[in-house]
Design an enzyme around this catalytic site. Structure first.
Site, PDB file in Angstrom:
ATOM      1  N   ASN A 316       0.838  -1.205   0.000  1.00  0.00           N
ATOM      2  CA  ASN A 316       0.000   0.000   0.000  1.00  0.00           C
ATOM      3  C   ASN A 316       0.872   1.255   0.000  1.00  0.00           C
ATOM      4  OD1 ASN A 316      -2.414   1.334  -0.159  1.00  0.00           O
ATOM      5  ND2 ASN A 316      -3.126   0.803   1.896  1.00  0.00           N
ATOM      6  N   HIS A 352     -10.014   3.642   7.645  1.00  0.00           N
ATOM      7  CA  HIS A 352     -10.449   2.327   7.185  1.00  0.00           C
ATOM      8  C   HIS A 352     -11.886   2.020   7.612  1.00  0.00           C
ATOM      9  CE1 HIS A 352      -6.185   1.434   6.295  1.00  0.00           C
ATOM     10  NE2 HIS A 352      -6.660   0.468   5.529  1.00  0.00           N
TER      11      HIS A 352
END
Length: 464
Positions: A316, A352
């Site tokens: 990521n 998230h």
């Protein structure tokens, strides 16, 4: 569309996941048409093309919920039009975009992973906040001089507030709309000019196809592996019935199988960005063209990681880079790296979603990375390590042992990220005897003995 559901049922997947895959794969014909017919057109035509194609793919995957992205872009555009370049614009844009995302989580979040409008919206959220910061940096540079900006800020700063089409096109660009990567508006504006493409030193097609095929390979491993070790395996009776060491080993495989799902989609999106030309990152000293400007994963480093720092460097990448540039480094005024690190990890956890598993996962990252930083400093000053490295087998053996360490402890860090809720991840941790926390929270009790064992030299005696 009934045919999508029928295919998903035959493959043993969900309709939402297959829609997402189709939406991402549409990027390849979109970019081929772009390379054949569009790239020499005006910037307005290019950006309109990317907005409309991204919007169409969004409608296929999300239906009318794609409008949430448009609302966020229009809201941010109005903020920049009225207050662009001011501290107030940065604060209001941050609150508006982050709050919009969190409200979306509140209404859509379930006890599982949700493929809905909040998934691409979390990407748009960061993108729009980043644009607001870039306009602010551009105004600072124009008023106070370029020297007030850091190297990273200078690369992304925008001289004036962007138009609505620029922002819509930048946000809905199909190569980065669904799962990323992040890329700045300044780079995107350069990309949507004929001169940019006319000056490319070669064709990106072969490398784009290579990344796409590797993405399909990871998808295949994920699908086959999930048949034997499913995502909810740590909540099953089999997980608790097998022996401890076998359980720890299979957790390592389980973790990789789940991570390969992310790698698959990141590689497919990277392939789209490469095919478009956006990924061009210059020419290396050896004359090889670098198409890795939109890479979100470093596969070699990830698969051979012998430190947890290697995982963060290779997984990521763009989101971590965004968080470093727009959160961590912006907290420099606090004069405390640990507080800045904690704030950045807290931001990423909430970004998230609201599940407690996200908070626990980023807490795990904090304790693991702080221990590793301390340990690496000790190893750099260790007389025993110096002696070990002189042996021909010393370095490869040590790297293998460190790889095993990461392989076995990484899934322990990852358990709450995958299982999400307390009633799932606490029993799973209990079956590992909370090994992660027993080790990483107890190190202040035995660090002195370890230093003595390693024969750590004082910092003043450290070799250059």
């Amino acid at each position: 569309m009934g045919w999508i559901k029928d295919i998903a049922d035959q493959l043993g997947g969900t309709e939402d996941a297959l829609r997402l895959l189709i939406g991402q794969l549409l990027g390849y014909p979109v970019m081929m048409i772009y390379r054949w017919m569009i790239y020499e057109r005006s910037q307005t035509v290019q950006q309109l093309y990317f907005f409309l194609t991204g919007l169409a793919a969004g409608v296929l995957v999300l239906g009318t919920d794609v409008l949430h992205g448009i609302y966020a872009v229009v809201g941010t555009y109005l903020i920049l039009t009225v207050l662009g370049g001011t501290v107030a614009s940065v604060i209001i844009s941050f609150l508006f975009n982050f709050s919009y995302l969190l409200v979306g989580y509140w209404f859509t979040e379930s006890d599982d992973y949700d493929i809905c409008w909040t998934m691409p919206h979390c990407i748009i959220c960061l993108r729009l906040i980043g644009v607001t910061f870039d306009v602010y940096d551009g105004k600072r540079a124009s008023e106070q001089g370029q020297e007030v900006l850091s190297k990273d800020q200078s690369k992304s700063a925008i001289a004036e507030a962007p138009g609505i089409l620029q922002m819509l096109s930048h946000s809905f660009f199909i190569g980065g709309y669904f799962v990323g990567p992040q890329f700045g508006l300044k780079k995107y504006n350069e990309f949507t000019t004929a001169s940019y493409h006319n000056n490319l030193p070669g064709s990106p097609v072969s490398y784009a196809v290579k990344r796409m095929l590797i993405g399909f390979l990871y998808m295949s491993v994920h699908l086959v592996g999930s048949m034997y070790i499913p995502a909810r395996w740590p909540t099953t009776a089999h997980y608790n019935e097998i022996g401890f060491f076998k359980r720890i080993f299979f957790l390592g495989l389980w973790c990789k199988i789940i991570l390969y799902k992310y790698l698959c989609f990141w590689l497919l999106s990277e392939g789209v960005c490469i095919l478009s030309g956006l990924s061009f990152n210059g020419v290396k000293d050896n004359g090889k063209i670098d198409w890795k400007g939109c890479a979100n994963v470093k596969l070699g480093r990830l698969e051979t990681s012998s430190r947890f720092g290697h995982l963060i460097e290779s997984f990521n990448i763009n989101t971590n880079g965004w968080a470093a540039a727009y959160v961590y480094k912006r907290l420099k005024f606090m004069n405390n790296r640990m507080i800045s690190q904690l704030c950045t990890l807290l931001f990423l956890a909430v970004w998230h979603g609201f599940h407690s598993g996200y908070l626990v996962t980023f807490f795990n990252e904090f304790i693991v990375m702080n221990f590793e930083k301390r340990l690496m400093d000790m190893l750099d000053r260790s007389e025993r390590m110096d002696q070990l490295m002189k042996h021909p087998a010393g370095e490869p053996v040590l790297k293998f042992l460190c790889w095993l360490w990461v392989f076995f402890f990484m899934p322990l860090c990852f358990i709450p990220f995958s299982l999400l809720t307390v009633d799932r991840y606490v029993p799973a941790y209990a079956s590992t005897y909370f090994l992660l926390y027993v080790f990483y929270l107890s190190w202040p009790l035995w660090i002195s003995q370890l230093k003595a064992l390693l024969k750590v030299k004082p910092k003043s005696d450290k070799k250059d």
